[in-house]
Design a protein around this motif. Structure first.
Motif, mmCIF file in Angstrom:
data_model
loop_
_atom_site.group_PDB
_atom_site.id
_atom_site.type_symbol
_atom_site.label_atom_id
_atom_site.label_comp_id
_atom_site.label_asym_id
_atom_site.label_seq_id
_atom_site.Cartn_x
_atom_site.Cartn_y
_atom_site.Cartn_z
ATOM 1 N N GLU A 32 -42.136 -51.600 18.580
ATOM 2 C CA GLU A 32 -43.028 -52.195 17.569
ATOM 3 C C GLU A 32 -43.039 -51.364 16.285
ATOM 4 O O GLU A 32 -43.085 -51.898 15.191
ATOM 5 C CB GLU A 32 -44.441 -52.297 18.148
ATOM 6 C CG GLU A 32 -45.502 -52.746 17.170
ATOM 7 C CD GLU A 32 -46.902 -52.615 17.750
ATOM 8 O OE1 GLU A 32 -47.820 -52.430 16.956
ATOM 9 O OE2 GLU A 32 -47.061 -52.683 18.987
ATOM 10 N N VAL A 33 -42.971 -50.049 16.415
ATOM 11 C CA VAL A 33 -42.983 -49.152 15.252
ATOM 12 C C VAL A 33 -41.567 -48.783 14.829
ATOM 13 O O VAL A 33 -41.213 -48.869 13.662
ATOM 14 C CB VAL A 33 -43.804 -47.867 15.548
ATOM 15 C CG1 VAL A 33 -43.678 -46.873 14.411
ATOM 16 C CG2 VAL A 33 -45.268 -48.221 15.791
ATOM 17 N N GLN A 34 -40.746 -48.367 15.772
ATOM 18 C CA GLN A 34 -39.408 -47.876 15.444
ATOM 19 C C GLN A 34 -38.412 -48.992 15.157
ATOM 20 O O GLN A 34 -37.373 -48.745 14.553
ATOM 21 C CB GLN A 34 -38.868 -46.988 16.569
ATOM 22 C CG GLN A 34 -39.670 -45.720 16.778
ATOM 23 C CD GLN A 34 -39.680 -44.808 15.567
ATOM 24 O OE1 GLN A 34 -38.712 -44.711 14.830
ATOM 25 N NE2 GLN A 34 -40.798 -44.135 15.352
ATOM 26 N N GLY A 35 -38.720 -50.215 15.589
ATOM 27 C CA GLY A 35 -37.762 -51.300 15.429
ATOM 28 C C GLY A 35 -36.555 -51.049 16.313
ATOM 29 O O GLY A 35 -36.625 -50.311 17.291
ATOM 30 N N HIS A 36 -35.453 -51.636 15.934
ATOM 31 C CA HIS A 36 -34.227 -51.469 16.721
ATOM 32 C C HIS A 36 -33.171 -50.794 15.862
ATOM 33 O O HIS A 36 -32.064 -51.260 15.710
ATOM 34 C CB HIS A 36 -33.758 -52.818 17.264
ATOM 35 C CG HIS A 36 -34.735 -53.418 18.222
ATOM 36 N ND1 HIS A 36 -34.891 -52.971 19.520
ATOM 37 C CD2 HIS A 36 -35.650 -54.397 18.065
ATOM 38 C CE1 HIS A 36 -35.846 -53.657 20.121
ATOM 39 N NE2 HIS A 36 -36.324 -54.526 19.261
ATOM 40 N N GLY A 37 -33.562 -49.667 15.280
ATOM 41 C CA GLY A 37 -32.668 -48.889 14.424
ATOM 42 C C GLY A 37 -33.472 -48.261 13.301
ATOM 43 O O GLY A 37 -34.530 -48.766 12.939
ATOM 44 N N PRO A 38 -32.986 -47.147 12.751
ATOM 45 C CA PRO A 38 -33.730 -46.408 11.725
ATOM 46 C C PRO A 38 -34.105 -47.237 10.502
ATOM 47 O O PRO A 38 -35.158 -47.058 9.921
ATOM 48 C CB PRO A 38 -32.786 -45.264 11.336
ATOM 49 C CG PRO A 38 -31.778 -45.193 12.422
ATOM 50 C CD PRO A 38 -31.721 -46.529 13.084
ATOM 51 N N GLU A 39 -33.235 -48.163 10.125
ATOM 52 C CA GLU A 39 -33.512 -48.965 8.936
ATOM 53 C C GLU A 39 -34.549 -50.052 9.203
ATOM 54 O O GLU A 39 -34.996 -50.722 8.286
ATOM 55 C CB GLU A 39 -32.216 -49.579 8.397
ATOM 56 C CG GLU A 39 -31.592 -50.638 9.285
ATOM 57 C CD GLU A 39 -30.881 -50.113 10.524
ATOM 58 O OE1 GLU A 39 -30.602 -50.933 11.422
ATOM 59 O OE2 GLU A 39 -30.598 -48.913 10.637
ATOM 60 N N ARG A 40 -34.964 -50.196 10.431
ATOM 61 C CA ARG A 40 -35.927 -51.236 10.790
ATOM 62 C C ARG A 40 -37.304 -50.676 11.153
ATOM 63 O O ARG A 40 -38.143 -51.395 11.675
ATOM 64 C CB ARG A 40 -35.389 -52.059 11.944
ATOM 65 C CG ARG A 40 -34.131 -52.807 11.559
ATOM 66 C CD ARG A 40 -33.804 -53.808 12.619
ATOM 67 N NE ARG A 40 -32.731 -54.651 12.149
ATOM 68 C CZ ARG A 40 -32.855 -55.955 11.970
ATOM 69 N NH1 ARG A 40 -33.989 -56.539 12.229
ATOM 70 N NH2 ARG A 40 -31.834 -56.656 11.548
ATOM 71 N N LYS A 41 -37.532 -49.417 10.893
ATOM 72 C CA LYS A 41 -38.812 -48.793 11.231
ATOM 73 C C LYS A 41 -39.945 -49.466 10.448
ATOM 74 O O LYS A 41 -39.816 -49.750 9.263
ATOM 75 C CB LYS A 41 -38.777 -47.298 10.912
ATOM 76 C CG LYS A 41 -40.020 -46.573 11.355
ATOM 77 C CD LYS A 41 -39.897 -45.086 11.165
ATOM 78 C CE LYS A 41 -41.172 -44.391 11.583
ATOM 79 N NZ LYS A 41 -41.102 -42.951 11.392
ATOM 80 N N THR A 42 -41.048 -49.731 11.148
ATOM 81 C CA THR A 42 -42.223 -50.351 10.546
ATOM 82 C C THR A 42 -43.147 -49.265 9.996
ATOM 83 O O THR A 42 -43.441 -48.295 10.694
ATOM 84 C CB THR A 42 -42.987 -51.178 11.606
ATOM 85 O OG1 THR A 42 -42.115 -52.188 12.100
ATOM 86 C CG2 THR A 42 -44.229 -51.809 11.023
ATOM 87 N N LEU A 43 -43.583 -49.447 8.772
ATOM 88 C CA LEU A 43 -44.531 -48.513 8.156
ATOM 89 C C LEU A 43 -45.939 -48.918 8.601
ATOM 90 O O LEU A 43 -46.410 -50.002 8.279
ATOM 91 C CB LEU A 43 -44.400 -48.557 6.638
ATOM 92 C CG LEU A 43 -45.301 -47.619 5.848
ATOM 93 C CD1 LEU A 43 -45.040 -46.158 6.224
ATOM 94 C CD2 LEU A 43 -45.076 -47.836 4.354
ATOM 95 N N VAL A 44 -46.571 -48.064 9.379
ATOM 96 C CA VAL A 44 -47.909 -48.337 9.910
ATOM 97 C C VAL A 44 -48.934 -47.701 8.982
ATOM 98 O O VAL A 44 -48.897 -46.502 8.737
ATOM 99 C CB VAL A 44 -48.060 -47.759 11.339
ATOM 100 C CG1 VAL A 44 -49.453 -48.018 11.881
ATOM 101 C CG2 VAL A 44 -46.997 -48.329 12.267
#
Length: 117
Positions: free
Chosen positions: A41-53
């Motif tokens: 949910e936070v990290q996504g599925h790769g570094p470019e997909r990280k969610t800013l919480v």
């Protein structure tokens, strides 16, 4: 790989204290642990997909659950509970806390978001 010898949560300070068998120890704020959750949910599925919480300045930890002999699952009072924090990840967070926190604050500012709810 070093292993933790102590996990102690200070509810008043909202800080998880982690000590390792090689003498390293870290104080990791709940907010930091929440915004760096290893969950998809936070990290996504790769570094470019990280969610800013954002908006988690006052988050706390309400439960620490063992996950085998390799990790803990942290349950936060915003009900986020899908992150499994391996011993290696907790160590990395401790060692890179300043760098990761600075990057987080810059990302919040660049996005016009706040730590406050």
């Amino acid at each position: 790989m070093s292993l933790p010898t102590e996990l102690r949560y200070s509810k008043a300070g909202r800080v998880l204290h982690v000590a390792f068998d090689d003498g390293a120890n870290f104080a990791l704020p709940a907010e930091f642990l929440r915004v760096e959750s290893p969950s998809a949910e936070v990290q996504g599925h790769g570094p470019e997909r990280k969610t800013l919480v954002s908006g988690r300045a006052h988050v706390g930890i309400i439960e620490i659950l063992p996950e085998g002999n390799y990790a803990v699952r942290l349950v936060f009072d915003d009900l986020h509970d899908t992150g499994i924090y391996s011993w290696a990840y907790l160590r990395e967070l401790g060692e890179r806390r300043s760098e990761l926190w600075d990057a987080y604050l810059k990302a919040l500012e660049a996005s016009g978001l706040s730590r406050e709810p």
